[in-house]
Motif scaffolding. Structure first.
Motif, mmCIF file in Angstrom:
data_model
loop_
_atom_site.group_PDB
_atom_site.id
_atom_site.type_symbol
_atom_site.label_atom_id
_atom_site.label_comp_id
_atom_site.label_asym_id
_atom_site.label_seq_id
_atom_site.Cartn_x
_atom_site.Cartn_y
_atom_site.Cartn_z
ATOM 1 N N GLY A 67 -4.279 -81.787 3.032
ATOM 2 C CA GLY A 67 -4.877 -81.376 4.299
ATOM 3 C C GLY A 67 -4.290 -82.180 5.438
ATOM 4 O O GLY A 67 -3.625 -83.191 5.213
ATOM 5 N N ILE A 68 -4.534 -81.714 6.651
ATOM 6 C CA ILE A 68 -4.079 -82.437 7.837
ATOM 7 C C ILE A 68 -5.250 -82.695 8.773
ATOM 8 O O ILE A 68 -6.251 -81.965 8.744
ATOM 9 N N LEU A 69 -5.130 -83.718 9.575
ATOM 10 C CA LEU A 69 -6.195 -84.103 10.501
ATOM 11 C C LEU A 69 -6.217 -83.227 11.742
ATOM 12 O O LEU A 69 -7.275 -82.794 12.202
ATOM 13 N N GLY A 70 -5.050 -82.952 12.282
ATOM 14 C CA GLY A 70 -5.001 -82.205 13.538
ATOM 15 C C GLY A 70 -5.425 -83.064 14.709
ATOM 16 O O GLY A 70 -5.685 -84.268 14.576
ATOM 17 N N PRO A 71 -5.538 -82.478 15.901
ATOM 18 C CA PRO A 71 -5.877 -83.252 17.093
ATOM 19 C C PRO A 71 -7.347 -83.659 17.128
ATOM 20 O O PRO A 71 -8.226 -82.875 16.775
ATOM 21 N N ILE A 72 -7.585 -84.897 17.511
ATOM 22 C CA ILE A 72 -8.939 -85.370 17.801
ATOM 23 C C ILE A 72 -9.094 -85.252 19.310
ATOM 24 O O ILE A 72 -8.612 -86.105 20.067
ATOM 25 N N ALA A 73 -9.720 -84.185 19.756
ATOM 26 C CA ALA A 73 -9.752 -83.874 21.187
ATOM 27 C C ALA A 73 -10.870 -82.878 21.470
ATOM 28 O O ALA A 73 -11.338 -82.197 20.547
ATOM 29 N N PRO A 74 -11.298 -82.770 22.723
ATOM 30 C CA PRO A 74 -12.284 -81.746 23.066
ATOM 31 C C PRO A 74 -11.763 -80.359 22.697
ATOM 32 O O PRO A 74 -10.564 -80.081 22.808
ATOM 33 N N LEU A 75 -12.653 -79.490 22.265
ATOM 34 C CA LEU A 75 -12.249 -78.152 21.839
ATOM 35 C C LEU A 75 -11.439 -77.425 22.900
ATOM 36 O O LEU A 75 -10.453 -76.751 22.596
ATOM 37 N N GLY A 76 -11.852 -77.569 24.142
ATOM 38 C CA GLY A 76 -11.168 -76.865 25.218
ATOM 39 C C GLY A 76 -9.804 -77.411 25.551
ATOM 40 O O GLY A 76 -9.060 -76.792 26.317
ATOM 41 N N HIS A 77 -9.457 -78.585 24.982
ATOM 42 C CA HIS A 77 -8.162 -79.212 25.266
ATOM 43 C C HIS A 77 -7.153 -79.026 24.138
ATOM 44 O O HIS A 77 -5.995 -79.419 24.275
ATOM 45 N N ILE A 78 -7.605 -78.466 23.013
ATOM 46 C CA ILE A 78 -6.701 -78.303 21.865
ATOM 47 C C ILE A 78 -5.767 -77.129 22.110
ATOM 48 O O ILE A 78 -6.205 -76.037 22.495
ATOM 49 N N GLU A 79 -4.483 -77.348 21.898
ATOM 50 C CA GLU A 79 -3.517 -76.264 22.016
ATOM 51 C C GLU A 79 -3.730 -75.255 20.886
ATOM 52 O O GLU A 79 -4.043 -75.626 19.751
ATOM 53 N N ALA A 80 -3.548 -73.978 21.201
ATOM 54 C CA ALA A 80 -3.787 -72.929 20.214
ATOM 55 C C ALA A 80 -2.963 -73.138 18.954
ATOM 56 O O ALA A 80 -3.464 -72.980 17.833
ATOM 57 N N GLN A 81 -1.705 -73.524 19.111
ATOM 58 C CA GLN A 81 -0.849 -73.688 17.939
ATOM 59 C C GLN A 81 -1.317 -74.848 17.064
ATOM 60 O O GLN A 81 -1.182 -74.801 15.831
ATOM 61 N N ASP A 82 -1.900 -75.881 17.681
ATOM 62 C CA ASP A 82 -2.402 -77.008 16.899
ATOM 63 C C ASP A 82 -3.656 -76.618 16.113
ATOM 64 O O ASP A 82 -3.824 -77.001 14.950
ATOM 65 N N PHE A 83 -4.538 -75.853 16.758
ATOM 66 C CA PHE A 83 -5.744 -75.386 16.075
ATOM 67 C C PHE A 83 -5.374 -74.486 14.897
ATOM 68 O O PHE A 83 -5.891 -74.622 13.786
ATOM 69 N N GLU A 84 -4.444 -73.568 15.139
ATOM 70 C CA GLU A 84 -4.028 -72.639 14.098
ATOM 71 C C GLU A 84 -3.343 -73.364 12.939
ATOM 72 O O GLU A 84 -3.478 -72.975 11.775
ATOM 73 N N GLU A 85 -2.642 -74.444 13.240
ATOM 74 C CA GLU A 85 -1.990 -75.242 12.202
ATOM 75 C C GLU A 85 -3.016 -75.860 11.260
ATOM 76 O O GLU A 85 -2.857 -75.835 10.029
ATOM 77 N N VAL A 86 -4.085 -76.418 11.833
ATOM 78 C CA VAL A 86 -5.134 -77.015 11.008
ATOM 79 C C VAL A 86 -5.758 -75.952 10.106
ATOM 80 O O VAL A 86 -5.982 -76.185 8.908
ATOM 81 N N MET A 87 -6.035 -74.776 10.661
ATOM 82 C CA MET A 87 -6.650 -73.714 9.861
ATOM 83 C C MET A 87 -5.694 -73.208 8.779
ATOM 84 O O MET A 87 -6.111 -72.919 7.650
#
Length: 250
Positions: A97-117
């Motif tokens: 698994g990966i951690l991804g960005p630790i950041a407010p939801l509204g600040h996460i880049e779409a590609q980073d969110f999709e990568e975690v999923m």
């Protein structure tokens, strides 16, 4: 009840994703020491080769499977390759698994969110799908899915990772329900804070010496691979060293 820790896994085949470091590596070494043949999956070949050296030096055996979990067809082919060589799988540890960005939801880049999923959910589903027929052929198939405490409590800035772990837990629970009438036992694990690279990435100011090592955590998880295990569809909390029942609504 957690099975006794003194059991053999001789002649059993165990697939571990994310096996090159952290809890995955520690589990690979533990299972190999009990006699299991390890199919070690990770992206980095160097880490896998170092793991193989450690397993062999302790008298165990392993097959290395360098695999990028972005490559969904390759995950599908993994099941076919295991079937061709061994015809079954006794243990699955879905640890990668990966951690991804630790950041407010509204600040996460779409590609980073999709990568975690993609890595934490979609690839895990592909892995489940490709190994299920193999686990069914075992007389005591066991699957362990690594989750996290943040799957159960809302924690600011951890939205992507927490959502992915809550989702993968539900995949595990549904899978356990589907296979309830079979010998396959499937449980999720909350390892708690552990001295790993991912934890250091998430908590850079934390003193790692205050945390249990991956080896200490793995030693508590290993009994869930025992052929004597009877629990399924549960969450095992490593810190409490016990199963925690999910609260089911009426």
């Amino acid at each position: 009840m957690v099975p006794a820790s003194d059991f053999s896994l001789k002649d059993r085949i165990a697939l571990i994703s994310g096996a090159s470091r952290g809890i995955g590596r520690a589990l690979a070494l533990e299972l190999a020491a009990r006699g299991a043949h390890i199919i070690a999956v990770a992206r980095q070949s160097a880490g896998l080769e170092a793991l193989d050296d450690s397993i062999q030096s302790a008298g165990g055996t392993a097959t290395l499977a360098p695999l990028d979990l972005h490559d969904m067809p390759a995950i599908d082919r993994l099941g076919a390759a295991i079937n061709e060589r061994w015809g079954k799988l006794d243990i699955l540890v879905a640890n990668a698994g990966i951690l991804g960005p630790i950041a407010p939801l509204g600040h996460i880049e779409a590609q980073d969110f999709e990568e975690v999923m993609m890595i934490n959910i979609t690839s895990q589903w592909r892995l489940i799908r490709t190994v299920e027929p193999l686990l069914r052929r075992s007389d005591a198939g066991r699957a362990i899915i690594l989750s996290s405490g943040v799957a159960h409590r809302a924690r600011a800035f951890w939205g992507a990772y927490a959502a992915s772990k809550a989702a993968v837990e539900m995949l595990g629970r549904v899978w356990a329900e589907e296979l309830q009438q079979t010998p396959v036992k499937i449980n999720c694990i909350n390892p708690g804070a552990t001295r790993t690279e991912m934890r250091a990435q998430a908590m850079p100011g934390e003193n790692p010496e205050t945390l249990p090592t991956a080896e200490e955590v793995a030693a508590r998880i290993v009994p869930l691979t025992s052929p004597a295990l009877t629990r399924t569809g549960k969450l095992f909390d490593v810190r409490q060293n016990r199963f925690v029942d999910y609260h089911m609504p009426d």
